[in-house]
Scaffold this motif. Structure first.
Motif, mmCIF file in Angstrom:
data_model
loop_
_atom_site.group_PDB
_atom_site.id
_atom_site.type_symbol
_atom_site.label_atom_id
_atom_site.label_comp_id
_atom_site.label_asym_id
_atom_site.label_seq_id
_atom_site.Cartn_x
_atom_site.Cartn_y
_atom_site.Cartn_z
ATOM 1 N N ASN A 17 0.438 -1.199 -0.514
ATOM 2 C CA ASN A 17 0.039 -0.193 0.223
ATOM 3 C C ASN A 17 0.991 1.034 0.745
ATOM 4 N N PRO A 18 0.665 2.199 -1.257
ATOM 5 C CA PRO A 18 1.512 3.131 -0.967
ATOM 6 C C PRO A 18 1.199 4.043 0.491
ATOM 7 N N ALA A 19 0.656 4.032 1.161
ATOM 8 C CA ALA A 19 0.668 4.215 2.261
ATOM 9 C C ALA A 19 1.419 4.494 3.097
ATOM 10 N N MET A 20 1.931 3.432 3.234
ATOM 11 C CA MET A 20 3.263 2.852 3.436
ATOM 12 C C MET A 20 4.402 4.093 3.362
ATOM 13 N N VAL A 21 4.231 4.514 2.099
ATOM 14 C CA VAL A 21 5.213 5.545 2.150
ATOM 15 C C VAL A 21 4.873 6.988 3.073
ATOM 16 N N LEU A 22 4.121 7.686 3.394
ATOM 17 C CA LEU A 22 4.039 8.431 4.078
ATOM 18 C C LEU A 22 3.741 8.051 5.802
ATOM 19 N N LEU A 23 3.499 6.662 6.039
ATOM 20 C CA LEU A 23 3.313 6.114 7.478
ATOM 21 C C LEU A 23 4.978 6.778 7.855
ATOM 22 N N ALA A 24 5.792 5.306 6.959
ATOM 23 C CA ALA A 24 7.624 5.712 7.695
ATOM 24 C C ALA A 24 8.409 6.994 7.617
ATOM 25 N N LYS A 25 7.548 7.826 6.399
ATOM 26 C CA LYS A 25 7.845 9.509 6.506
ATOM 27 C C LYS A 25 7.656 10.252 8.201
ATOM 28 N N ASN A 26 6.051 10.003 7.919
ATOM 29 C CA ASN A 26 5.974 10.271 9.727
ATOM 30 C C ASN A 26 6.277 9.729 10.726
ATOM 31 N N ALA A 27 7.498 8.807 10.262
ATOM 32 C CA ALA A 27 7.826 8.332 11.992
ATOM 33 C C ALA A 27 9.739 8.219 11.525
ATOM 34 N N GLY A 28 10.138 9.098 10.878
ATOM 35 C CA GLY A 28 11.698 9.557 10.411
ATOM 36 C C GLY A 28 12.340 8.458 9.605
ATOM 37 N N ILE A 29 11.325 7.233 9.235
ATOM 38 C CA ILE A 29 12.171 6.224 7.807
ATOM 39 C C ILE A 29 12.866 7.104 6.974
ATOM 40 N N ASN A 30 13.862 6.502 6.393
ATOM 41 C CA ASN A 30 14.097 7.523 5.671
ATOM 42 C C ASN A 30 14.270 6.335 3.701
ATOM 43 N N LEU A 31 13.910 5.134 4.487
ATOM 44 C CA LEU A 31 14.444 4.343 3.191
ATOM 45 C C LEU A 31 13.721 2.883 3.432
ATOM 46 N N LEU A 32 12.363 2.272 2.848
ATOM 47 C CA LEU A 32 11.931 1.768 2.030
ATOM 48 C C LEU A 32 12.738 0.483 0.788
ATOM 49 N N PHE A 33 12.334 -0.830 1.615
ATOM 50 C CA PHE A 33 13.380 -1.468 1.334
ATOM 51 C C PHE A 33 12.669 -2.631 1.066
ATOM 52 N N TYR A 34 12.565 -2.800 -0.904
ATOM 53 C CA TYR A 34 11.724 -3.996 -0.985
ATOM 54 C C TYR A 34 11.953 -4.724 -1.700
ATOM 55 N N ASP A 35 11.453 -6.451 -1.307
ATOM 56 C CA ASP A 35 12.227 -7.376 -1.747
ATOM 57 C C ASP A 35 11.756 -7.733 -3.100
ATOM 58 N N MET A 36 12.503 -7.920 -4.311
ATOM 59 C CA MET A 36 11.910 -8.828 -4.706
ATOM 60 C C MET A 36 11.965 -10.583 -5.638
ATOM 61 N N GLU A 37 12.818 -10.728 -4.250
ATOM 62 C CA GLU A 37 13.711 -12.127 -4.142
ATOM 63 C C GLU A 37 13.400 -12.837 -3.229
ATOM 64 N N HIS A 38 12.684 -12.679 -2.400
ATOM 65 C CA HIS A 38 11.674 -13.575 -1.231
ATOM 66 C C HIS A 38 10.082 -12.833 -1.166
ATOM 67 N N GLY A 39 10.072 -11.632 -1.303
ATOM 68 C CA GLY A 39 8.891 -10.686 -1.398
ATOM 69 C C GLY A 39 7.799 -11.045 -2.348
ATOM 70 N N MET A 40 6.483 -10.645 -1.932
ATOM 71 C CA MET A 40 5.752 -10.732 -2.889
ATOM 72 C C MET A 40 5.497 -8.885 -4.139
ATOM 73 N N PHE A 41 6.025 -8.473 -4.291
ATOM 74 C CA PHE A 41 6.124 -7.606 -4.888
ATOM 75 C C PHE A 41 6.532 -8.074 -6.689
ATOM 76 N N ASP A 42 6.018 -7.234 -7.800
ATOM 77 C CA ASP A 42 5.461 -6.936 -9.268
ATOM 78 C C ASP A 42 6.538 -5.929 -9.546
ATOM 79 N N PHE A 43 6.652 -5.453 -10.913
ATOM 80 C CA PHE A 43 6.910 -3.615 -11.569
ATOM 81 C C PHE A 43 6.127 -3.085 -11.405
ATOM 82 N N ASN A 44 5.034 -3.595 -11.320
ATOM 83 C CA ASN A 44 3.790 -2.813 -11.532
ATOM 84 C C ASN A 44 4.104 -1.730 -9.506
#
Length: 250
Positions: A17-44
């Motif tokens: 969910n794109p809201a994760m970016v805002l949650l991270a930003k508000n928490a002071g987290i400046n990096l989201l690291f997406y895992d296409m090796e073991h995680g469930m994400f596609d290019f879109n």
């Protein structure tokens, strides 16, 4: 490493969910690291998340499932700030990673505008390639015995910007899974850290806070939070509170 950015990361395995970016930003987290090796994400999904991240000054890194042009170049075309290949073991693999992640003259990545240029007007290729080459991070993940053996060649290679250690797979490769010999793991990781310092490369770890702390003298990419663990631990804490309230009724 003066003027080098320090990344406070969350490793992403399931939350798209794109809201994760805002949650991270508000928490002071400046990096989201997406895992296409073991995680469930596609290019879109990476494309959507990267545009949201760029709009909110949050960096988005992606771990490719393998060292191929089809993954490395497309991940960056989708707008990622960095691409990481797991289990880099040889300088030849590292050279391919550089070749497909960097534009000429460093590599041979094919040019196309889009999310990587934040959908800027077409043209201005030379300047865009120069800016993108200097801004993205090309990351080799060292997490095997063979990778350790060839660490100097990999880390010293022009175009490799960062090294991230995977302690779990490294311990398995060393024959000491489940933290059976913590001092041995620390010793081997220290060798990688020292080489990163020698060649002025970013150094990072995806691991427990206690492990990150042992390398606090020189670490720029810190990734300990994992979306699955964050959700699980939060649910466990709420379950304890519910039980506490339930006991009051007795």
């Amino acid at each position: 490493m003066e003027n080098k950015k320090t990344y406070y990361g969350c490793f992403m395995k399931i939350v798209d969910n794109p809201a994760m970016v805002l949650l991270a930003k508000n928490a002071g987290i400046n990096l989201l690291f997406y895992d296409m090796e073991h995680g469930m994400f596609d290019f879109n999904e990476i494309h959507t998340m990267s545009l949201m991240a760029k709009s909110n000054n949050v960096d988005l890194f992606v771990r490719a499932p393998e060292c191929t042009k089809g993954y490395i170049s497309r991940i960056l075309d989708a707008g990622a700030s960095a691409v990481m290949v797991p289990m880099v073991e040889t300088v030849e693999q590292a050279k391919n990673l550089v070749k497909w992640s960097k534009y000429p003259p460093t590599g041979i990545r094919g040019y196309a505008g889009g999310a990587n240029t934040f959908y800027a007007p077409s043209g201005n290729h030379e300047e865009n390639m120069k800016i993108i080459n200097s801004n993205i991070l090309t990351i080799a993940q060292i997490e095997t015995c063979k990778g350790l053996e060839n660490a100097r060649e990999i880390i010293s290679l022009d175009g490799i910007d960062a090294i991230i250690v995977g302690p779990a797979d490294l311990s398995i490769s060393l024959g000491i899974p489940d933290n059976k010999d913590e001092q041995k793991i620390i010793q081997e990781i220290s060798k990688i850290q020292s080489l990163c310092m020698e060649y002025n490369k970013y150094f990072g770890i995806i691991g427990k806070i206690s492990l990150l702390e042992k390398f606090s003298n020189y670490i720029q990419i810190m990734v300990s939070a994992i979306d699955i663990n964050c959700i699980t631990e939060s649910l466990k804490n709420y379950k304890k509170e519910y039980e506490r309230i339930e006991r009051k009724k007795m």
